[in-house]
Design a protein around this motif. Structure first.
Motif, PDB file in Angstrom:
ATOM      1  N   ASN A   1       0.819  -1.221   0.000  1.00  0.00           N
ATOM      2  CA  ASN A   1       0.000   0.000   0.000  1.00  0.00           C
ATOM      3  C   ASN A   1       0.853   1.271   0.000  1.00  0.00           C
ATOM      4  OD1 ASN A   1       0.980   0.134   2.605  1.00  0.00           O
ATOM      5  ND2 ASN A   1      -1.006  -0.036   3.620  1.00  0.00           N
ATOM      6  N   GLY A   2       2.186   1.094  -0.043  1.00  0.00           N
ATOM      7  CA  GLY A   2       3.082   2.255  -0.091  1.00  0.00           C
ATOM      8  C   GLY A   2       3.536   2.746   1.265  1.00  0.00           C
ATOM      9  N   GLU A   3       2.854   2.290   2.341  1.00  0.00           N
ATOM     10  CA  GLU A   3       3.253   2.717   3.689  1.00  0.00           C
ATOM     11  C   GLU A   3       4.410   1.853   4.187  1.00  0.00           C
ATOM     12  OE1 GLU A   3      -0.008   2.722   6.402  1.00  0.00           O
ATOM     13  OE2 GLU A   3      -1.269   3.982   5.121  1.00  0.00           O
ATOM     14  N   LEU A   4       5.299   2.464   5.002  1.00  0.00           N
ATOM     15  CA  LEU A   4       6.420   1.707   5.550  1.00  0.00           C
ATOM     16  C   LEU A   4       5.910   0.660   6.534  1.00  0.00           C
ATOM     17  CD1 LEU A   4       9.181   4.386   6.288  1.00  0.00           C
ATOM     18  CD2 LEU A   4       9.033   2.816   4.345  1.00  0.00           C
ATOM     19  N   TYR A   5       6.505  -0.526   6.458  1.00  0.00           N
ATOM     20  CA  TYR A   5       6.191  -1.604   7.403  1.00  0.00           C
ATOM     21  C   TYR A   5       6.462  -1.108   8.818  1.00  0.00           C
ATOM     22  CZ  TYR A   5       6.660  -6.134   9.782  1.00  0.00           C
ATOM     23  OH  TYR A   5       6.526  -7.199  10.645  1.00  0.00           O
ATOM     24  N   SER A   6       5.546  -1.375   9.743  1.00  0.00           N
ATOM     25  CA  SER A   6       5.714  -0.829  11.095  1.00  0.00           C
ATOM     26  C   SER A   6       5.917  -1.901  12.161  1.00  0.00           C
ATOM     27  CB  SER A   6       4.496   0.028  11.468  1.00  0.00           C
ATOM     28  OG  SER A   6       3.320  -0.779  11.490  1.00  0.00           O
ATOM     29  N   GLY A   7       5.936  -3.181  11.746  1.00  0.00           N
ATOM     30  CA  GLY A   7       6.082  -4.251  12.731  1.00  0.00           C
ATOM     31  C   GLY A   7       7.530  -4.650  12.954  1.00  0.00           C
ATOM     32  N   PHE A   8       7.706  -5.841  13.529  1.00  0.00           N
ATOM     33  CA  PHE A   8       9.026  -6.377  13.819  1.00  0.00           C
ATOM     34  C   PHE A   8       9.108  -7.802  13.297  1.00  0.00           C
ATOM     35  CE2 PHE A   8       8.392  -2.895  16.668  1.00  0.00           C
ATOM     36  CZ  PHE A   8       9.642  -2.302  16.756  1.00  0.00           C
ATOM     37  N   VAL A   9      10.322  -8.286  13.060  1.00  0.00           N
ATOM     38  CA  VAL A   9      10.555  -9.643  12.562  1.00  0.00           C
ATOM     39  C   VAL A   9      11.168 -10.438  13.709  1.00  0.00           C
ATOM     40  CG1 VAL A   9      11.777 -11.054  10.863  1.00  0.00           C
ATOM     41  CG2 VAL A   9      10.862  -8.798  10.209  1.00  0.00           C
ATOM     42  N   ALA A  10      10.428 -11.434  14.211  1.00  0.00           N
ATOM     43  CA  ALA A  10      10.852 -12.155  15.418  1.00  0.00           C
ATOM     44  C   ALA A  10      12.242 -12.775  15.262  1.00  0.00           C
ATOM     45  CB  ALA A  10       9.831 -13.224  15.781  1.00  0.00           C
ATOM     46  N   ALA A  11      12.528 -13.369  14.098  1.00  0.00           N
ATOM     47  CA  ALA A  11      13.831 -14.023  13.897  1.00  0.00           C
ATOM     48  C   ALA A  11      14.969 -13.017  13.989  1.00  0.00           C
ATOM     49  CB  ALA A  11      13.858 -14.731  12.546  1.00  0.00           C
ATOM     50  N   SER A  12      14.738 -11.801  13.527  1.00  0.00           N
ATOM     51  CA  SER A  12      15.759 -10.748  13.602  1.00  0.00           C
ATOM     52  C   SER A  12      15.892 -10.226  15.028  1.00  0.00           C
ATOM     53  CB  SER A  12      15.408  -9.596  12.659  1.00  0.00           C
ATOM     54  OG  SER A  12      15.298 -10.047  11.330  1.00  0.00           O
ATOM     55  N   ALA A  13      14.747  -9.979  15.668  1.00  0.00           N
ATOM     56  CA  ALA A  13      14.759  -9.472  17.040  1.00  0.00           C
ATOM     57  C   ALA A  13      15.461 -10.453  17.975  1.00  0.00           C
ATOM     58  CB  ALA A  13      13.332  -9.215  17.510  1.00  0.00           C
ATOM     59  N   ASP A  14      15.296 -11.752  17.692  1.00  0.00           N
ATOM     60  CA  ASP A  14      15.939 -12.793  18.492  1.00  0.00           C
ATOM     61  C   ASP A  14      17.454 -12.581  18.528  1.00  0.00           C
ATOM     62  OD1 ASP A  14      15.477 -15.614  19.774  1.00  0.00           O
ATOM     63  OD2 ASP A  14      17.173 -15.872  18.418  1.00  0.00           O
ATOM     64  N   LYS A  15      18.033 -12.221  17.384  1.00  0.00           N
ATOM     65  CA  LYS A  15      19.478 -12.003  17.299  1.00  0.00           C
ATOM     66  C   LYS A  15      19.888 -10.648  17.883  1.00  0.00           C
ATOM     67  CE  LYS A  15      20.020 -15.958  15.358  1.00  0.00           C
ATOM     68  NZ  LYS A  15      20.477 -17.081  16.223  1.00  0.00           N
ATOM     69  N   ILE A  16      18.985  -9.674  17.783  1.00  0.00           N
ATOM     70  CA  ILE A  16      19.259  -8.359  18.378  1.00  0.00           C
ATOM     71  C   ILE A  16      19.370  -8.486  19.896  1.00  0.00           C
ATOM     72  CG2 ILE A  16      18.274  -6.059  18.822  1.00  0.00           C
ATOM     73  CD1 ILE A  16      19.345  -6.121  16.031  1.00  0.00           C
ATOM     74  N   PHE A  17      18.534  -9.356  20.498  1.00  0.00           N
ATOM     75  CA  PHE A  17      18.622  -9.583  21.950  1.00  0.00           C
ATOM     76  C   PHE A  17      20.055  -9.932  22.368  1.00  0.00           C
ATOM     77  CE2 PHE A  17      13.913 -10.589  22.075  1.00  0.00           C
ATOM     78  CZ  PHE A  17      13.580  -9.683  23.067  1.00  0.00           C
ATOM     79  N   GLU A  18      20.793 -10.587  21.480  1.00  0.00           N
ATOM     80  CA  GLU A  18      22.126 -11.084  21.823  1.00  0.00           C
ATOM     81  C   GLU A  18      23.186  -9.980  21.829  1.00  0.00           C
ATOM     82  OE1 GLU A  18      22.743 -14.656  19.452  1.00  0.00           O
ATOM     83  OE2 GLU A  18      20.807 -15.442  20.141  1.00  0.00           O
ATOM     84  N   SER A  19      22.758  -8.747  21.588  1.00  0.00           N
ATOM     85  CA  SER A  19      23.689  -7.613  21.683  1.00  0.00           C
ATOM     86  C   SER A  19      24.153  -7.404  23.119  1.00  0.00           C
ATOM     87  CB  SER A  19      23.019  -6.336  21.174  1.00  0.00           C
ATOM     88  OG  SER A  19      22.580  -6.493  19.850  1.00  0.00           O
ATOM     89  N   THR A  20      23.419  -7.959  24.094  1.00  0.00           N
ATOM     90  CA  THR A  20      23.832  -7.785  25.496  1.00  0.00           C
ATOM     91  C   THR A  20      24.546  -9.037  26.035  1.00  0.00           C
ATOM     92  OG1 THR A  20      21.600  -8.448  26.194  1.00  0.00           O
ATOM     93  CG2 THR A  20      22.063  -6.091  26.086  1.00  0.00           C
ATOM     94  N   ASN A  21      24.841 -10.002  25.150  1.00  0.00           N
ATOM     95  CA  ASN A  21      25.588 -11.182  25.600  1.00  0.00           C
ATOM     96  C   ASN A  21      27.010 -10.793  25.987  1.00  0.00           C
ATOM     97  OD1 ASN A  21      23.355 -12.716  24.979  1.00  0.00           O
ATOM     98  ND2 ASN A  21      24.334 -13.946  23.399  1.00  0.00           N
ATOM     99  N   SER A  22      27.547 -11.501  26.971  1.00  0.00           N
ATOM    100  CA  SER A  22      28.943 -11.275  27.378  1.00  0.00           C
ATOM    101  C   SER A  22      29.889 -11.846  26.330  1.00  0.00           C
ATOM    102  CB  SER A  22      29.212 -11.941  28.721  1.00  0.00           C
ATOM    103  OG  SER A  22      28.435 -11.343  29.716  1.00  0.00           O
TER     104      SER A  22
END
Length: 263
Positions: A242-263
């Motif tokens: 519809n031309g509008e920017l996607y506003s949600g999140f991708v669980a598989a990507s967010a899963d890896k983003i969580f690991e930014s706080t891993n030691s």
């Protein structure tokens, strides 16, 4: 309290306590217009009085609405994202640990921590950036970290923004998330490599990357230790049919983003 004021207070707590390097990243990417914050993320436990619904309340009171549900089975997390009718306001991503799915040892520590939280304090907007509302030893932190990095991080830092996110769509000097990564690496920042430097794709309508979390000093009951704090994320959104920017999140990507706080 206006939304802008709330995000300013969250930013001040985030840059002073959790991710001091975010101010430097901000300066490196700043152009003529103020940087647009795509979203913030908050972490909590699924135990009263600190559930996701409690953390969401101040945002709902400011006009935010529920917009998406996410499940992270391996990490024993569920999450929701909230957004405002004003597209310029950041989205809010709140996750919580499903404590009952963890070991009895972890459950006992977390239940003991949460039992010390004053229910009345959680009703105020200040709770969102109040830091750690319970005493904790470094030994307890290490115990939690052996099973769940998420539980350990939350136990040590308490409440505040886990990360802020630069909207790459706004930037003039960079079109791609990878270009942002390369620029920051050349400036000495370490980028999260879990699942690849860039998570997601144009086909999934969202690409994301992040720095690895700053190491910050935390006062525990049995001494001071240097542990992972907050990180800075970068997101590029693509248009839907519809031309509008996607506003949600991708669980598989967010899963890896969580690991930014891993030691």
């Amino acid at each position: 309290m206006t939304p802008d004021r709330l995000f300013q207070l969250l930013w001040e707590d985030y840059t002073s306590r959790l991710c001091p390097s975010a101010g430097n990243v901000h300066k490196l990417l700043q152009e003529d217009e103020p940087l647009i914050n795509d979203h913030i993320a908050l972490r909590t436990f699924n135990l009263p009085p600190v559930t996701m619904e409690v953390l969401a309340q101040p945002f709902l009171a400011l006009g935010y609405q529920e917009a998406g549900d996410y499940l992270f089975e391996a990490k024993k997390l569920v999450a929701k994202h909230y957004q405002h009718s004003d597209p310029n306001l950041p989205k809010v991503f709140i996750s919580q640990l499903k404590v009952e799915e963890c070991s009895t040892e972890l459950q006992a520590i977390v239940q003991q921590l949460v039992s010390q939280v004053d229910r009345e304090e959680t009703q105020s907007v200040e709770f969102l950036y109040s830091g750690r509302p319970w005493p904790l030893t470094h030994e307890q932190y290490q115990q939690l970290a052996q099973e769940s990095e998420y539980a350990a991080w939350l136990a040590a830092h308490g409440y505040g923004a886990n990360h802020f996110t630069v909207s790459v769509n706004q930037l003039n000097q960079f079109e791609q998330v990878q270009q942002v990564n390369d620029y920051l690496k050349a400036s000495g920042f370490v980028i999260n490599q879990s699942g690849g430097e860039v998570k997601g794709s144009p086909q999934l309508l969202l690409e994301q990357s992040s720095t690895m979390a700053d190491k910050v000093q935390v006062d525990f009951d049995d001494g001071v230790a240097l542990i992972p704090g907050g990180f800075y994320e970068f997101a590029k959104r693509y248009p839907m049919s519809n031309g509008e920017l996607y506003s949600g999140f991708v669980a598989a990507s967010a899963d890896k983003i969580f690991e930014s706080t891993n030691s």
